[in-house]
Scaffold this active site. Sequence first.
Site, short mmCIF file in Angstrom:
data_model
loop_
_atom_site.label_atom_id
_atom_site.label_comp_id
_atom_site.label_asym_id
_atom_site.label_seq_id
_atom_site.Cartn_x
_atom_site.Cartn_y
_atom_site.Cartn_z
N THR A 1 -88.60 20.85 -68.71
CA THR A 1 -88.67 19.56 -69.41
C THR A 1 -88.09 19.65 -70.82
O THR A 1 -87.55 18.66 -71.33
CB THR A 1 -90.11 19.04 -69.49
N PHE B 1 -88.05 14.80 -72.42
CA PHE B 1 -88.43 13.93 -71.29
C PHE B 1 -89.40 14.67 -70.35
O PHE B 1 -89.08 14.89 -69.17
CB PHE B 1 -87.19 13.50 -70.53
N HIS B 2 -90.59 14.98 -70.85
CA HIS B 2 -91.53 15.75 -70.03
C HIS B 2 -91.92 14.99 -68.76
O HIS B 2 -91.60 15.40 -67.65
CB HIS B 2 -92.78 16.10 -70.85
N ASP B 3 -92.63 13.90 -68.92
CA ASP B 3 -93.13 13.15 -67.76
C ASP B 3 -92.02 12.44 -66.99
O ASP B 3 -92.07 12.40 -65.75
CB ASP B 3 -94.21 12.15 -68.20
#
Length: 655
Positions: free
Chosen positions: A531, A578-580
């Site tokens: 991520t 943009f982790h999630d």
Amino acid sequence: MLFTDQVKPVRRLCLGVLCFLLIQGCATPPPPPPPPPVVQGPTEEEKAREEERALAELERRRAAVAEERRAVEQEVASRVKAAFGKSIPDYAAVDSLYATDRLANNKDGAEIAYGPERGQLQTGLYAVGMPRDLRKDPLETKAVVRPKAAEDFFLTLQERVAQSKRKEIFVFVHGYYVAFDEAARRTAQLAYALGFPGVAILYSWPSQAALTGYLTDETNIEWTIPHLRDFLKQVTARAGAERVHVIAHSMGNRAVVAGLRQLAAEPQKPAAPLVHELVLMAPDVDADIFRDAMTEIRSVVSRVTLYSSSQDKALLISKTVHGYQRAGPHLVIIDTDPGVDDALAILLALRSPELNVVGITTVCGNVSVEEATRNLFRVLTLTDSSKEAAIGQGAAAPLQRPLETATHVHGLDGLGDLDRFQEPDGRSRYPAPTVPPDLPDAHSVWRQMLRDHEQPITLVTLGPLTNLARVLRDEPEVVRRFHRIVCMGGAVTVGGNVTPAAEFNAYVDPHAADLVLAAGLPLTLVPLDVTTRVTMTRTEIAACCDRSRDSACRFFRDATGPALEFAQRTLGRPIFEFHDPLAMAVAIDASLIELTAMPIRVITEGGADRGQTVSDRGADRGKMASRPAVQVALRVDRERALALMLERLCPRSLS
């Protein structure tokens, strides 16, 4: 005498040298090689004549195309008049090109017709009447069909592409239970209703056009694959189009997917994708075959859009007949703690036809669970999606520790302090949402959705794993009914983002994370290892949002402000990770990442290492022997992942 005798050898030597020199002097040297011939280029006069011939040929072809169109329009008018008499409807004659491997039937000089039998691949053009009122179906008159030899067909195609407003083509491949005339009308209807500014082509295979013909259609759709494959290859190579799109319906998807799969497997890879947009409508394709194919065709297709309904009766019947799930949107439940990146992930899911979001539940994490639920409803007001999801509110505290939130990253409200934004007239840009009273708990929503839907459901967790751990502890049979679980969390080969060792979700509830990772679930972990590689700078976000007027894109720019400022303070540069959204992108397209199977445990106690995710690659190898392997994402196709997310969240405005 003595003197004379001594002189003779010298004299002979001198005479020999003299003769040699005389011979050499008399020898004729070889002539020099002739100069290379001068290649004369065309004269200016010849060039002018050639240009005149080319222009004359171009004008001749254009005149022929125009005359051909006038002729078929007149024939359409004649047929409409014969069918409707004096009550002629308001219609337009729409002509398109076609290719078909149906058997041609024109006995006794009758007009050519294409039936349900197999034949050689033939090409041509056709025209039908289309009501100007787009709410009405095409006129039920026989299509005007004009066959063309292959070379004439491609010359016509090239000329039509050259004259079109946008140098684009779409090829429509129909499905089961469709006759040639019906397929012709539907292709023309697509082109007319869309106002398509390019060239429409129908590809028609020998469907039996009968309810009882399903098994024969299944055989014929396999038989047509090499013909369709070669036709698409020729169209992309010879038409002169800037973009080629392919639209398939129902059983036609099988031939399209298989043909593109074969093109992708050819040793000579194309320099650029052959198909720009592949649109798959109600695909009657085995879901497992479809997933494998989507991974393989990436070299020949730029974008894939899938339209399907979990309530499609034809697909449900096909599943019953074949015993396996048909391709279609994955059913998903989202467990989330919004959070800016959670909000973007939710919007991504709701805007992706590959997913059908049947439930969304909240959990404490970035903010309290009450604030998370309010944020969820605020996010839902930003989308015009018709998808309705069941909403539930979950755990208010981690399993064994007090809650630690991340409002210092996401803003006091968790969504970038949205209340600070106002419209020019003074209204709030993001009004406070209305939250229904007495929401069901998360566990009830999960149970209900698993009970209501026969298709497999994927759980995507974007926050701490508290809800999942509680259900696993109290009702493990519910959790084990999930087809797949995609979890954003952990840091396996990189450092953490809340401490040097720990990622936020694992840090907030390490006991829940460790319990879930030890349970042997069909789990894909999307950690910071991937991520943190999918990022954008403040400048890049602004440039992207300047090109779009979309409400989600505006939210993207507004909400990320505090996170960018936090990154500036801690990392020295304003980047957004943009982790999630990446975890959600993986639920959409698993080929974006490469997975490695390994056991993972989470350190639940201690100070600096609390929440650390430890794999069997380290010193704890012995402690991991009894742990089941988890599929961990350690590599990501950054460019494709970012393109997918921005395409859905920040579509470019047309004007």
